[in-house]
Design a protein around this motif. Sequence first.
Motif: not given
Length: 229
Positions: A138-155
Amino acid sequence: MPELRLVIFDVDGTLVDSQADILAAMAAAYAAEGITLPDRAAVLSIVGLSLPVAMESLSPGLDPARRARMVETYKDAYVALREKARMHETSPLYPGARAALDRLQADPFTLLGVATGKSRRGLDKLIEGHGLEGLFVTTQVSDHHPSKPHPAMLLACLSETGVAADRAVMVGDTRFDMDMARAAGVRGIGVDWGYHAADTLTADAMIGDFSELDAAVDGLIGQATEQDA
């Protein structure tokens, strides 16, 4: 049968020392708009954030259209740098990084992931340049999620792999990584060789070398399992 576990990595400052490329691309973005580039320490302090948030943090109050142009200039400059230079020279893997990834992947119950402020294009170039294809499920990038530290990428990492939060750890070098981990209910392992001072990370565990990673992962996931039992 053991439960699956998930080890999620930040990229810049954690797996690779990409500061040369980051500083050069940021310099190009600022030069294109005729703006003075903030100093090196300031630029490295925002590594890990998505580019629009990073630009706003470095230069508060930028006109949105100008900020958007700078983001695109940065992306184009970064890719151009990657095409001209050797990845191993300008964005080298930290010592022991590849061996650690290979050790963890060799465990059939351990999955690997990425959560990065890079764009998809930037991450794909880096993975290709270092021959890391097939390591990360699984690879999560900034194109599809709010910036860190929002937890969206980890979720999203947890959702895609079906691994529970208490069976996952986030490995990173910035407070953004550790804050993101806490927000997602995931344990955080900080590394002391990255772009934020180690004493600012408030991680669940700290390592000073990739040789220490396996024990740190085992310790944190073991603690979570024992608490749940």
